[in-house]
Enzyme design. Structure first.
Site, PDB file in Angstrom:
ATOM      1  CB  THR A 226      16.933 -49.162   5.481  1.00  0.00           C
ATOM      2  OG1 THR A 226      17.652 -49.296   4.248  1.00  0.00           O
ATOM      3  CG2 THR A 226      16.850 -47.694   5.860  1.00  0.00           C
TER       4      THR A 226
ATOM      5  CG  ASN B  76      27.474 -51.339   0.399  1.00  0.00           C
ATOM      6  OD1 ASN B  76      28.063 -51.095   1.443  1.00  0.00           O
ATOM      7  ND2 ASN B  76      26.846 -50.409  -0.288  1.00  0.00           N
TER       8      ASN B  76
ATOM      9  CD  GLN C  93      25.838 -56.117  -0.101  1.00  0.00           C
ATOM     10  OE1 GLN C  93      26.063 -57.137  -0.754  1.00  0.00           O
ATOM     11  NE2 GLN C  93      24.950 -55.212  -0.486  1.00  0.00           N
TER      12      GLN C  93
ATOM     13  CB  SER D  59      18.525 -56.879   3.572  1.00  0.00           C
ATOM     14  OG  SER D  59      17.489 -56.535   2.698  1.00  0.00           O
ATOM     15  CB  ALA D  60      14.791 -61.245   2.826  1.00  0.00           C
ATOM     16  CG  HIS D  61      16.403 -56.740  -1.172  1.00  0.00           C
ATOM     17  ND1 HIS D  61      17.175 -56.181  -2.153  1.00  0.00           N
ATOM     18  CD2 HIS D  61      16.457 -55.884  -0.122  1.00  0.00           C
ATOM     19  CE1 HIS D  61      17.673 -55.028  -1.710  1.00  0.00           C
ATOM     20  NE2 HIS D  61      17.255 -54.829  -0.482  1.00  0.00           N
TER      21      HIS D  61
ATOM     22  CB  THR E 139      -0.060 -56.584  11.503  1.00  0.00           C
ATOM     23  OG1 THR E 139      -0.993 -55.939  12.358  1.00  0.00           O
ATOM     24  CG2 THR E 139      -0.565 -57.962  11.110  1.00  0.00           C
TER      25      THR E 139
ATOM     26  CB  CYS F 101      20.813 -45.282  -2.822  1.00  0.00           C
ATOM     27  SG  CYS F 101      22.011 -45.898  -1.679  1.00  0.00           S
TER      28      CYS F 101
HETATM   29  N1  PLP Z   1      23.311 -52.182   4.496  1.00  0.00           N
HETATM   30  C1  PLP Z   1      24.058 -52.590   3.455  1.00  0.00           C
HETATM   31  C2  PLP Z   1      25.498 -52.944   3.666  1.00  0.00           C
HETATM   32  C3  PLP Z   1      23.481 -52.674   2.185  1.00  0.00           C
HETATM   33  O1  PLP Z   1      24.223 -53.085   1.148  1.00  0.00           O
HETATM   34  C4  PLP Z   1      22.114 -52.319   2.031  1.00  0.00           C
HETATM   35  C5  PLP Z   1      21.492 -52.327   0.695  1.00  0.00           C
HETATM   36  O2  PLP Z   1      21.941 -51.694  -0.239  1.00  0.00           O
HETATM   37  C6  PLP Z   1      21.394 -51.897   3.153  1.00  0.00           C
HETATM   38  C7  PLP Z   1      22.031 -51.842   4.374  1.00  0.00           C
HETATM   39  C8  PLP Z   1      19.944 -51.521   3.056  1.00  0.00           C
HETATM   40  O3  PLP Z   1      19.165 -52.674   2.867  1.00  0.00           O
HETATM   41  P1  PLP Z   1      17.615 -52.632   2.517  1.00  0.00           P
HETATM   42  O4  PLP Z   1      17.522 -52.407   1.053  1.00  0.00           O
HETATM   43  O5  PLP Z   1      17.100 -53.989   2.916  1.00  0.00           O
HETATM   44  O6  PLP Z   1      16.990 -51.572   3.327  1.00  0.00           O
END
Ligand code: PLP
Length: 392
Positions: free
Chosen positions: A76, A163, A191, A211-213, A249, A341
């Protein structure tokens, strides 16, 4: 509690490699807590660990040099920073040339809200936002992009992979088209990472978000790739960390965990492209034999292989996502109705709307997103559970 997790596009559990990389930072007597900007030994050690993580990510994503990798708090932030930071830098360049009109930004309608919801901010800054077209499978072609570009376009942002439906966009070609028109090109590759090969150098994009998660790394850690020399006005300012591109930081533990996850993801792309892709096809085949269940989007004739290997997206006639998700949960399966979301089941997904899927079909969306750990038994179980639910 026992469950089968089939929502890996929403988030993923930490992998052993990421846990091992972060473990030293959770030792009360450890020496890994230093501020990476301090001059004494533990600070310099933290800096060395941060830079080592940056090098690992550079290799995993095939960037040219480590200073192109900026650690952020997630995709994000990377998306927000890319859209605002690249646009502002372009506006400044135009101003120096005497152009008072800030410029236009092109995005696709399939983007994550982390891109789409930047629109009001961009407009408040004086930019105009244009939407590029796509076909009914979600594909954005170079011709679609050419049709919307003009001499005032300063930035194009089109995601590498979606996604919700899993379409993979021809980003390298789209970047070329944007460059020919004199615009910068950003892609949200959140993704795509770990699921399709990523060669940032070869793709020729100016900026990319990760994004790492989503790849078994820690939550709250992301990467913004900024190709060397790309004009960028930092979005977070202050202490000038991350070579001035992102102040604050640094989260060294998070960077270490993320680096381990990016490395593992790059090593496993082949398994996604073969075994996981076969499981995806198996899941589609079995699901579509259930009454009222159909693949949400048929593969595009122009782009037949252009789908993520881990996303299965179907529509269940006569049902709404929310009640399916809750019933599947009771049966022990974690699945989703698209983006984690968008919980309001009365609003069909903006992605499906942009693809022209009719409202009723869109409301019955069910997404299974697979991982390296997903087995055929998991798919069989999920199909049987769904079959039981919809037969009642
Ligand atoms: N972009 C895409 C295509 C995503 O699937 C997501 C997560 O749902 C994000 C951005 C946002 O990622 P983060 O949760 O790391 O902010």
């Amino acid at each position: 509690m026992s469950y089968v997790y089939l929502d890996n596009a929403a988030t993923t559990p930490l992998c052993a490699e990421a846990i091992a990389a972060m473990a030293p930072y959770m030792d009360v007597e450890g020496e890994h807590f230093g501020n990476a900007n301090s001059l004494y030994t533990i600070g310099r050690n933290a800096f060395a660990e941060l830079e080592s993580a940056r090098e690992t990510v550079t290799r995993a994503l095939h960037a040219s040099r480590p200073d192109e990798i900026v650690f952020t708090s997630g995709a994000t932030e990377s998306d927000n920073a890319a859209l605002v930071g690249l646009s502002l830098a372009q506006m400044e360049k135009r101003r120096l040339k005497g152009k008072l009109n800030p410029g236009r930004i092109v995005v696709s309608r399939l983007e994550h809200h982390a891109v789409l919801h930047v629109e009001p901010m961009l407009k408040a800054l004086g930019f105009a936002v244009d939407f590029v077209g796509n076909d009914e499978t979600g594909l954005v072609t170079p011709a679609d992009l050419e049709a919307v570009l003009c001499e005032d376009t300063v930035l194009v942002s089109i995601m590498m992979a979606n996604n919700e439906v899993g379409i993979v966009e021809p980003v390298a070609e789209l970047a070329q088209v944007a460059h020919k028109a004199g615009a910068l090109f950003h892609t949200d590759a959140t993704q795509a990472a770990g699921k399709v090969p990523i060669d940032l150098k070869g793709m020729g994009v100016d900026a990319a978000s990760f994004s790492a998660h989503k790849i078994n790394g820690p939550k709250g850690v992301g990467v913004l790739y900024l190709k060397a020399g790309t004009p960028f006005m930092p979005y977070l300012v202050g202490g000038g960390q991350e070579r001035g591109m992102r102040s604050g930081t640094q989260n060294v533990m998070g960077a270490a965990g993320a680096a381990a996850a990016f490395k593992r993801a790059a090593e496993n792309v082949g398994v996604y492209q073969t075994r996981v892709a076969q499981l995806r096809d198996y899941a589609y085949e079995r699901l579509c034999k259930l009454p009222g269940v159909s693949r949400m989007v048929e593969a595009s004739a122009e782009n037949p292989d252009g789908y993520l290997p881990n996303i299965v997206c179907v529509s269940v006639r006569g049902w709404e996502s929310e009640s399916l998700i809750l019933r599947m949960d009771l049966a022990g399966y974690c699945v989703s109705g698209g983006s984690a979301c968008s919980s309001n089941s009365l609003d069909p997904s903006h992605v499906l709307a942009a693809m022209g899927v009719d409202r009723k079909r869109a409301l019955g969306m069910l997404r299974l997103s697979l991982s390296l750990e997903t087995t055929q038994e998991d798919i069989d179980g999920a199909v049987e559970a769904l079959g039981t639910i919809i037969s009642k």
